[in-house]
Design a protein around this motif. Structure first.
Motif, mmCIF file in Angstrom:
data_model
loop_
_atom_site.group_PDB
_atom_site.id
_atom_site.type_symbol
_atom_site.label_atom_id
_atom_site.label_comp_id
_atom_site.label_asym_id
_atom_site.label_seq_id
_atom_site.Cartn_x
_atom_site.Cartn_y
_atom_site.Cartn_z
ATOM 1 N N MET A 1 1.038 -1.772 -0.040
ATOM 2 C CA MET A 1 -0.243 0.238 0.361
ATOM 3 C C MET A 1 0.646 1.472 -0.347
ATOM 4 S SD MET A 1 -2.996 0.904 2.725
ATOM 5 C CE MET A 1 -3.642 2.429 2.857
ATOM 6 N N SER A 2 0.792 2.272 -0.426
ATOM 7 C CA SER A 2 1.553 2.907 -0.973
ATOM 8 C C SER A 2 0.680 4.502 0.014
ATOM 9 C CB SER A 2 1.028 3.791 -2.346
ATOM 10 O OG SER A 2 0.424 4.715 -2.315
ATOM 11 N N ASP A 3 2.146 5.079 0.242
ATOM 12 C CA ASP A 3 1.617 5.726 1.231
ATOM 13 C C ASP A 3 0.577 7.444 0.611
ATOM 14 O OD1 ASP A 3 3.159 9.114 2.987
ATOM 15 O OD2 ASP A 3 3.245 7.368 3.953
ATOM 16 N N TRP A 4 -0.213 8.096 1.597
ATOM 17 C CA TRP A 4 -0.733 9.140 1.201
ATOM 18 C C TRP A 4 0.110 10.205 0.291
ATOM 19 C CZ3 TRP A 4 -0.189 13.957 3.288
ATOM 20 C CH2 TRP A 4 -0.071 13.772 4.245
ATOM 21 N N ARG A 5 1.219 10.345 1.075
ATOM 22 C CA ARG A 5 1.952 11.474 0.491
ATOM 23 C C ARG A 5 2.134 11.271 -0.984
ATOM 24 N NH1 ARG A 5 4.364 10.340 4.876
ATOM 25 N NH2 ARG A 5 4.101 11.543 6.946
ATOM 26 N N ASP A 6 2.338 10.091 -1.474
ATOM 27 C CA ASP A 6 2.585 9.926 -2.939
ATOM 28 C C ASP A 6 1.613 10.458 -3.790
ATOM 29 O OD1 ASP A 6 5.017 8.773 -1.985
ATOM 30 O OD2 ASP A 6 3.842 6.496 -2.157
ATOM 31 N N ARG A 7 0.341 10.648 -3.063
ATOM 32 C CA ARG A 7 -1.212 10.967 -3.853
ATOM 33 C C ARG A 7 -0.929 12.467 -3.518
ATOM 34 N NH1 ARG A 7 -3.226 7.093 -1.031
ATOM 35 N NH2 ARG A 7 -4.623 8.195 -0.273
ATOM 36 N N ALA A 8 -0.216 13.024 -2.515
ATOM 37 C CA ALA A 8 -0.790 15.149 -2.538
ATOM 38 C C ALA A 8 -0.144 15.844 -4.194
ATOM 39 C CB ALA A 8 0.201 14.811 -1.479
ATOM 40 N N ALA A 9 -1.176 16.560 -4.046
ATOM 41 C CA ALA A 9 -1.110 17.387 -5.128
ATOM 42 C C ALA A 9 0.396 18.404 -5.015
ATOM 43 C CB ALA A 9 -2.137 18.407 -5.483
ATOM 44 N N CYS A 10 0.759 18.682 -4.072
ATOM 45 C CA CYS A 10 2.321 18.561 -3.702
ATOM 46 C C CYS A 10 3.345 18.255 -3.936
ATOM 47 C CB CYS A 10 1.788 19.343 -2.502
ATOM 48 S SG CYS A 10 2.268 18.624 -1.422
ATOM 49 N N LYS A 11 3.131 16.919 -4.319
ATOM 50 C CA LYS A 11 4.681 15.582 -3.866
ATOM 51 C C LYS A 11 6.498 16.519 -4.728
ATOM 52 C CE LYS A 11 3.039 11.775 -7.163
ATOM 53 N NZ LYS A 11 3.847 11.430 -7.369
ATOM 54 N N ASP A 12 5.551 17.406 -5.865
ATOM 55 C CA ASP A 12 6.030 17.784 -7.099
ATOM 56 C C ASP A 12 6.584 18.915 -6.852
ATOM 57 O OD1 ASP A 12 6.987 14.878 -7.374
ATOM 58 O OD2 ASP A 12 5.603 14.808 -9.016
ATOM 59 N N MET A 13 5.632 19.729 -5.888
ATOM 60 C CA MET A 13 5.995 20.646 -6.157
ATOM 61 C C MET A 13 7.441 21.411 -4.657
ATOM 62 S SD MET A 13 1.445 22.406 -5.783
ATOM 63 C CE MET A 13 2.664 24.171 -6.029
ATOM 64 N N ASP A 14 7.908 22.858 -5.704
ATOM 65 C CA ASP A 14 8.934 23.860 -4.095
ATOM 66 C C ASP A 14 7.874 23.442 -3.353
ATOM 67 O OD1 ASP A 14 10.613 25.326 -3.375
ATOM 68 O OD2 ASP A 14 10.714 27.193 -4.677
ATOM 69 N N PRO A 15 8.319 23.397 -1.901
ATOM 70 C CA PRO A 15 8.562 23.633 -0.398
ATOM 71 C C PRO A 15 8.187 24.915 -0.120
ATOM 72 C CG PRO A 15 10.049 21.966 -0.515
ATOM 73 C CD PRO A 15 9.597 22.852 -1.757
ATOM 74 N N ASP A 16 9.034 25.544 -1.056
ATOM 75 C CA ASP A 16 8.651 27.036 -0.001
ATOM 76 C C ASP A 16 7.561 27.557 -1.125
ATOM 77 O OD1 ASP A 16 11.174 27.042 0.912
ATOM 78 O OD2 ASP A 16 11.944 27.519 -0.619
ATOM 79 N N LEU A 17 6.568 27.138 -1.830
ATOM 80 C CA LEU A 17 6.117 28.502 -2.398
ATOM 81 C C LEU A 17 4.696 27.938 -1.230
ATOM 82 C CD1 LEU A 17 5.733 26.184 -6.121
ATOM 83 C CD2 LEU A 17 5.833 28.930 -5.276
ATOM 84 N N PHE A 18 4.802 27.001 0.028
ATOM 85 C CA PHE A 18 3.712 26.919 1.102
ATOM 86 C C PHE A 18 4.486 27.521 2.323
ATOM 87 C CE2 PHE A 18 2.994 23.627 -1.758
ATOM 88 C CZ PHE A 18 1.953 22.537 -1.911
ATOM 89 N N ASP A 19 5.925 28.211 2.892
ATOM 90 C CA ASP A 19 5.651 28.851 3.526
ATOM 91 C C ASP A 19 5.914 30.718 3.278
ATOM 92 O OD1 ASP A 19 6.985 29.682 6.127
ATOM 93 O OD2 ASP A 19 9.028 29.245 5.185
ATOM 94 N N LEU A 20 4.804 30.793 3.245
ATOM 95 C CA LEU A 20 4.252 31.868 3.586
ATOM 96 C C LEU A 20 4.443 33.164 3.802
ATOM 97 C CD1 LEU A 20 0.854 31.308 1.322
ATOM 98 C CD2 LEU A 20 3.245 31.566 0.138
ATOM 99 N N ASP A 21 4.999 34.478 3.757
ATOM 100 C CA ASP A 21 6.089 35.626 4.394
ATOM 101 C C ASP A 21 5.132 36.794 4.673
ATOM 102 O OD1 ASP A 21 8.194 34.442 3.999
ATOM 103 O OD2 ASP A 21 8.818 35.075 2.653
ATOM 104 N N THR A 22 3.953 36.994 4.488
ATOM 105 C CA THR A 22 2.929 37.987 4.911
ATOM 106 C C THR A 22 1.033 37.483 4.903
ATOM 107 O OG1 THR A 22 2.526 38.372 2.391
ATOM 108 C CG2 THR A 22 4.882 39.779 3.273
ATOM 109 N N ARG A 23 0.466 38.559 4.746
ATOM 110 C CA ARG A 23 -0.298 38.075 5.779
ATOM 111 C C ARG A 23 -1.212 37.821 4.333
ATOM 112 N NH1 ARG A 23 -4.869 38.642 10.163
ATOM 113 N NH2 ARG A 23 -2.834 38.634 11.774
ATOM 114 N N GLU A 24 -1.073 38.434 3.841
ATOM 115 C CA GLU A 24 -1.986 38.604 2.926
ATOM 116 C C GLU A 24 -2.084 37.120 2.125
ATOM 117 O OE1 GLU A 24 0.391 41.882 3.300
ATOM 118 O OE2 GLU A 24 -0.946 42.890 4.185
ATOM 119 N N GLU A 25 -0.197 36.680 1.879
ATOM 120 C CA GLU A 25 0.302 35.725 1.460
ATOM 121 C C GLU A 25 -0.609 34.379 2.124
ATOM 122 O OE1 GLU A 25 4.733 35.873 -0.893
ATOM 123 O OE2 GLU A 25 4.671 35.896 0.630
#
Length: 87
Positions: A1-25
């Motif tokens: 059985m595969s890990d749920w992370r293997d099916r995540a929409a973000c699995k191949d995205m740059d993790p920095d896209l999720f680390d947002l700096d401002t309240r607006e972001e």
């Protein structure tokens, strides 16, 4: 059985896209992180894993967009869950 992370929409995205700096972001519904989370088939598993990993940390002890939620939103969810568990 595969890990749920293997099916995540973000699995191949740059993790920095999720680390947002401002309240607006953090609250931008069109940020790449939010858009990925909105179409993710495992967002429930992701949120559960984040809440378990973060424990009862305050919003300041949390980071990033996870499962489409901000650190403040996850802190509120954690607090609500803690109150529901208390007899």
């Amino acid at each position: 059985m595969s890990d749920w992370r293997d099916r995540a929409a973000c699995k191949d995205m740059d993790p920095d896209l999720f680390d947002l700096d401002t309240r607006e972001e953090l609250h931008d519904p069109n940020s790449p992180a939010r858009l990925a989370c909105n179409r993710c088939p495992v967002s429930t598993e992701c949120l559960d894993a984040a809440l378990a990993a973060e424990g009862r940390a305050s919003a300041h002890g949390r980071a990033c967009i996870v499962a489409g939620t901000t650190p403040h939103q996850r802190a509120r969810i954690s607090l609500t869950n803690a109150h529901m568990e208390t007899p």
